[in-house]
Design an enzyme around this catalytic site. Structure first.
Site, short mmCIF file in Angstrom:
data_model
loop_
_atom_site.label_atom_id
_atom_site.label_comp_id
_atom_site.label_asym_id
_atom_site.label_seq_id
_atom_site.Cartn_x
_atom_site.Cartn_y
_atom_site.Cartn_z
N HIS A 10 0.94 -1.20 -0.12
CA HIS A 10 -0.08 0.09 0.01
C HIS A 10 0.78 1.39 -0.09
O HIS A 10 2.08 1.44 0.41
CB HIS A 10 -1.12 0.08 1.21
CG HIS A 10 -0.01 -0.01 2.20
ND1 HIS A 10 0.51 1.19 3.17
CD2 HIS A 10 0.00 -0.74 3.21
CE1 HIS A 10 0.99 0.96 4.10
NE2 HIS A 10 0.78 -0.36 4.61
N GLU A 83 -2.35 -6.94 7.61
CA GLU A 83 -0.98 -6.75 8.26
C GLU A 83 -0.85 -7.85 9.17
O GLU A 83 -1.86 -8.36 9.95
CB GLU A 83 -0.57 -5.49 8.38
CG GLU A 83 0.80 -5.23 8.86
CD GLU A 83 1.92 -5.54 7.99
OE1 GLU A 83 2.09 -6.68 7.74
OE2 GLU A 83 2.73 -4.62 7.55
#
Length: 208
Positions: A10, A83
């Site tokens: 990202h 994550e």
């Protein structure tokens, strides 16, 4: 013809800049991150992806959307691509973590956080699950996170855990490319998309 996976980290967030552990905390892209995602999207769209998937966290989802909009695809969301959970470290800077948990910091093992082997297993399983939906010449873009992607890639390559630290991290909106071969998945590119630069991530710190 072979299947390929583009593993896209990202774009930048404020917590990246502040060196805060993000983990499962849902932090948005900052202005720089939005611009990074737009640039990466234009480059990756030229590869003509056939499937786009992202973590359920918006910093990854918004990065995926920057690719998908250009190729008229929907973004599929998979929580298994999020994550590594940071437990008690989430929201804290590296300096705060090192001060409060010096031994755990050295090992990069967050109290109440996720074990690296568990992250590698869940992320690689998600990668394989989505890759199975591709045609033989399909291209899958996965928008996810620094530690999650590095660990997932290591597992996809079949590397033993003691060698995982040999694979470097991913910069914001940089990507790695995996290709399926006769004997399994292989790494074609790693941390592509930018010139080498410091990496602010939830991944293990680089030793000085």
């Amino acid at each position: 013809m072979s299947k390929r996976i583009v593993c896209l980290r990202h774009g930048q967030t404020l917590w990246n800049v502040e060196h805060r552990f993000q983990g499962h905390t849902d932090i948005p892209l900052d202005e720089t991150g939005i611009a990074q995602a737009a640039r990466a999207g234009s480059l990756l769209a030229s590869l003509r992806p056939t499937l786009v998937v992202s973590s359920d966290l918006r910093r990854a989802n918004d990065t995926a959307l920057a690719v998908a909009r250009l190729v008229d695809l929907d973004v599929h969301v998979d929580k298994d691509l999020r994550e590594r959970g940071g437990g008690l470290w989430e929201g804290l800077t590296r300096e705060e973590i090192a001060s409060r948990w010096p031994q755990e910091y050295i090992a990069w093992e967050a109290p109440e956080g996720e074990d690296v082997a568990d992250v590698a297993a869940r992320v690689s399983a998600a990668m394989r699950r989505w890759a199975a939906k591709l045609d033989d010449d399909g291209l899958l873009v996965i928008a996810s996170h620094g530690a999650a992607l590095r660990l997932g890639i290591c597992a996809m390559l079949g590397l033993p855990q003691e060698l995982w630290s040999a694979v470097g991290g991913l910069g914001n909106c940089s990507w790695s490319v995996l290709e399926e071969g006769r004997s399994g998945w292989r790494l074609l590119e790693h941390n592509a998309g930018t010139l080498p630069e410091p990496i602010n991530s939830d991944d293990i710190p680089v030793a000085d």
